[in-house]
Design an enzyme around this catalytic site. Structure first.
Site, PDB file in Angstrom:
ATOM      1  N   TYR A 277      -7.042   7.600 -37.863  1.00 63.25           N
ATOM      2  CA  TYR A 277      -6.663   6.564 -38.833  1.00 63.25           C
ATOM      3  C   TYR A 277      -6.471   7.142 -40.235  1.00 63.25           C
ATOM      4  O   TYR A 277      -5.900   6.493 -41.107  1.00 63.25           O
ATOM      5  CB  TYR A 277      -7.710   5.433 -38.885  1.00 63.25           C
ATOM      6  CG  TYR A 277      -7.785   4.590 -37.628  1.00 63.25           C
ATOM      7  CD1 TYR A 277      -6.902   4.769 -36.576  1.00 63.25           C
ATOM      8  CD2 TYR A 277      -8.756   3.610 -37.492  1.00 63.25           C
ATOM      9  CE1 TYR A 277      -6.975   4.004 -35.428  1.00 63.25           C
ATOM     10  CE2 TYR A 277      -8.837   2.833 -36.347  1.00 63.25           C
ATOM     11  CZ  TYR A 277      -7.950   3.037 -35.311  1.00 63.25           C
ATOM     12  OH  TYR A 277      -8.032   2.264 -34.177  1.00 63.25           O
TER      13      TYR A 277
ATOM     14  N   ASP B 161     -14.787  -3.758 -30.109  1.00 62.74           N
ATOM     15  CA  ASP B 161     -14.173  -5.066 -29.850  1.00 62.74           C
ATOM     16  C   ASP B 161     -14.417  -5.485 -28.403  1.00 62.74           C
ATOM     17  O   ASP B 161     -14.693  -6.653 -28.123  1.00 62.74           O
ATOM     18  CB  ASP B 161     -12.662  -5.014 -30.118  1.00 62.74           C
ATOM     19  CG  ASP B 161     -12.335  -5.479 -31.528  1.00 62.74           C
ATOM     20  OD1 ASP B 161     -13.224  -5.394 -32.391  1.00 62.74           O
ATOM     21  OD2 ASP B 161     -11.201  -5.920 -31.760  1.00 62.74           O
TER      22      ASP B 161
ATOM     23  N   ASP C 113     -12.255   6.435 -21.367  1.00 57.08           N
ATOM     24  CA  ASP C 113     -11.669   5.538 -20.365  1.00 57.08           C
ATOM     25  C   ASP C 113     -12.757   5.018 -19.429  1.00 57.08           C
ATOM     26  O   ASP C 113     -12.792   3.832 -19.071  1.00 57.08           O
ATOM     27  CB  ASP C 113     -10.523   6.219 -19.593  1.00 57.08           C
ATOM     28  CG  ASP C 113     -10.803   7.665 -19.252  1.00 57.08           C
ATOM     29  OD1 ASP C 113     -11.792   8.237 -19.767  1.00 57.08           O
ATOM     30  OD2 ASP C 113     -10.051   8.249 -18.451  1.00 57.08           O
TER      31      ASP C 113
ATOM     32  N   ASP D 205     -13.397   1.710 -32.635  1.00 58.57           N
ATOM     33  CA  ASP D 205     -12.681   0.478 -32.975  1.00 58.57           C
ATOM     34  C   ASP D 205     -12.429  -0.320 -31.696  1.00 58.57           C
ATOM     35  O   ASP D 205     -12.717  -1.523 -31.616  1.00 58.57           O
ATOM     36  CB  ASP D 205     -11.342   0.879 -33.631  1.00 58.57           C
ATOM     37  CG  ASP D 205     -10.624  -0.294 -34.264  1.00 58.57           C
ATOM     38  OD1 ASP D 205     -11.209  -1.389 -34.325  1.00 58.57           O
ATOM     39  OD2 ASP D 205      -9.473  -0.113 -34.689  1.00 58.57           O
TER      40      ASP D 205
ATOM     41  N   LYS E 132     -13.146  12.116 -25.362  1.00 55.66           N
ATOM     42  CA  LYS E 132     -12.122  12.437 -24.365  1.00 55.66           C
ATOM     43  C   LYS E 132     -12.064  13.969 -24.308  1.00 55.66           C
ATOM     44  O   LYS E 132     -11.026  14.597 -24.562  1.00 55.66           O
ATOM     45  CB  LYS E 132     -10.786  11.809 -24.794  1.00 55.66           C
ATOM     46  CG  LYS E 132      -9.712  11.829 -23.745  1.00 55.66           C
ATOM     47  CD  LYS E 132      -9.963  10.890 -22.575  1.00 55.66           C
ATOM     48  CE  LYS E 132      -8.885  11.035 -21.529  1.00 55.66           C
ATOM     49  NZ  LYS E 132      -9.219  10.354 -20.262  1.00 55.66           N
TER      50      LYS E 132
END
Ligand code: NAD
Length: 361
Positions: free
Chosen positions: A142, A249, A221, A245, A189
């Site tokens: 980001y 959620d 994942d 992020d 990852k």
């Protein structure tokens, strides 16, 4: 003692929920003998309308000079077509970077009174859900280099992390785990990303300082899948900005209501930035329908993490429990249409819910 809190009401439901949060803080101040002063500043769409900037320098300066900052939410359809640098959400990135808050703490906690709202089967959730996600907040993709080729035929965003950036967040992960169930899962990852391999190396170099913490690693994942398959396996999750992020959620949805969840963003020193995890909910703005409890619980985090006022934080959390125990609900936590109809006058709006928590305190 007087604590100076800068508030950023923001857009949509933001002003209403921040108002209720401040009333609850005032009630706590009265009960415990503290005084809180509130100074509102502009950010987001409200600031764009007034000044042309999503985060005026004067707002950022006021936030940096405060004892703590309470943010409602920013954004809305009115500003959706503006270019990236002029979007209200730019204020959030500017605040996090400007206030140097690098770790976002998001509890995903299911209230037993609201367990019916959990979208997972009761046997999957078991005795409850209490996960803390520690998300890196000021680095990674980001904030990395991004751009487009001159002919617009390609674009890129860059994920980059330094050892200190990783270490300070992983440290908060270990220390939070020590205060909870002593389990830390670092999500990454690492089978593909070089930055993830560095996260693992840094975590490995630190684990000796926390011999009591059971450390594990999980690919993102798989973590996304495990959160709905067996969420109770998680205690603390520490992860990068983008993975955090998305996972936070997801975790919040498992708890059943976005209107109940708080967050804190912390740095080394300086004020913390506190906000509910939901957005500005333009669909219900100005209708007295927003659930203020996420913001009220955010105020409890503010008292706990920025001011060290544990009994006062617990007083807020206890008052929220009491109000839920008594059966009061806002629309988002009212359940099915039949449940809602059965609630009668216990189905309340933003102001009434704020009143109830204030009286319970
Ligand atoms: P949202 O969280 O605003 O709303 C999602 C859904 O949840 C809506 O149906 C809304 O009515 C409901 N909801 C959210 N908070 C609620 C509450 N307290 N009580 C009852 N219901 C609630 O997410 P969105 O619709 O994706 O985004 C709306 C705007 O908010 C966008 O402009 C987005 O960029 C912005 N946003 C801001 C923040 C922030 O300020 N931190 C975070 C997320 C989204």
């Amino acid at each position: 003692m007087n604590y100076r809190i800068v508030t950023i009401p923001g857009d949509g439901i933001g002003p209403d929920i921040v108002h209720e949060g401040c009333r609850v803080l005032e009630a706590v101040g009265k009960k415990f003998g503290h005084s809180f002063s509130f100074s509102p500043v502009l950010a987001g769409g409200a600031a764009l309308d007034a000044t042309g900037e999503p985060l005026p320098q004067s707002s950022l300066d006021a936030c940096c000079a405060a004892d703590a900052v309470l943010l409602g939410a920013v954004g809305g359809p009115k500003w959706d077509t503006l270019p990236g640098a002029k979007r209200p959400e730019k204020a959030l990135l500017g605040l996090r970077a400007g206030m140097k808050v690098y770790a976002n703490l998001r509890p995903a906690l299911m209230f037993r009174q609201l367990s019916a709202a959990c979208p997972l089967k009761a046997e999957v959730v078991g005795s409850g859900l209490d996960i803390l996600i520690v998300r890196e907040l000021t680095g990674g993709i980001y904030f990395g280099d991004r751009g487009r080729s001159p002919d617009n035929s390609s674009a890129w965003d860059t994920e980059a992390y330094s050892v200190p950036e990783i270490a300070r967040v992983v440290k908060i992960g270990f220390e939070s785990a020590m205060k909870r169930k002593k389990r830390l899962c670092v999500v990454d990852k690492a089978n593909i990303l070089e930055t993830s391999r560095l996260w693992r190396e840094v975590t490995e170099s630190m684990k000796g300082d926390y011999p009591e913490v059971a450390l594990s690693y999980m690919y993102v994942d798989n973590a996304a899948m495990q959160l709905v398959r067996n969420p109770a396996q998680f205690d603390v999750i520490a992860t990068s900005n983008m993975f955090g992020d998305i996972l936070s959620d997801e975790a919040s949805q498992i708890t059943g209501s976005i209107g109940m969840l708080a967050s804190a963003s912390l740095g080394d020193s300086g004020p913390g930035l506190y906000e509910p995890i939901h957005g500005s909910a333009p669909d219900i703005a100005g209708k007295d329908l927003a659930n203020p409890l996420a913001t009220i619980l955010t105020c409890a985090m503010l008292l706990r993490y920025s001011f060290g006022l544990e009994a006062e934080a617990k007083a807020i959390e206890g008052a929220v429990e009491k109000v839920l125990d008594a059966g009061w609900r806002t629309g988002d936590i009212a359940g099915s249409a039949a449940d809602r109809a059965a609630l009668g006058d216990k189905l309340v709006g933003t102001k009434k819910m704020g009143d109830l928590v204030v009286s319970a305190i």
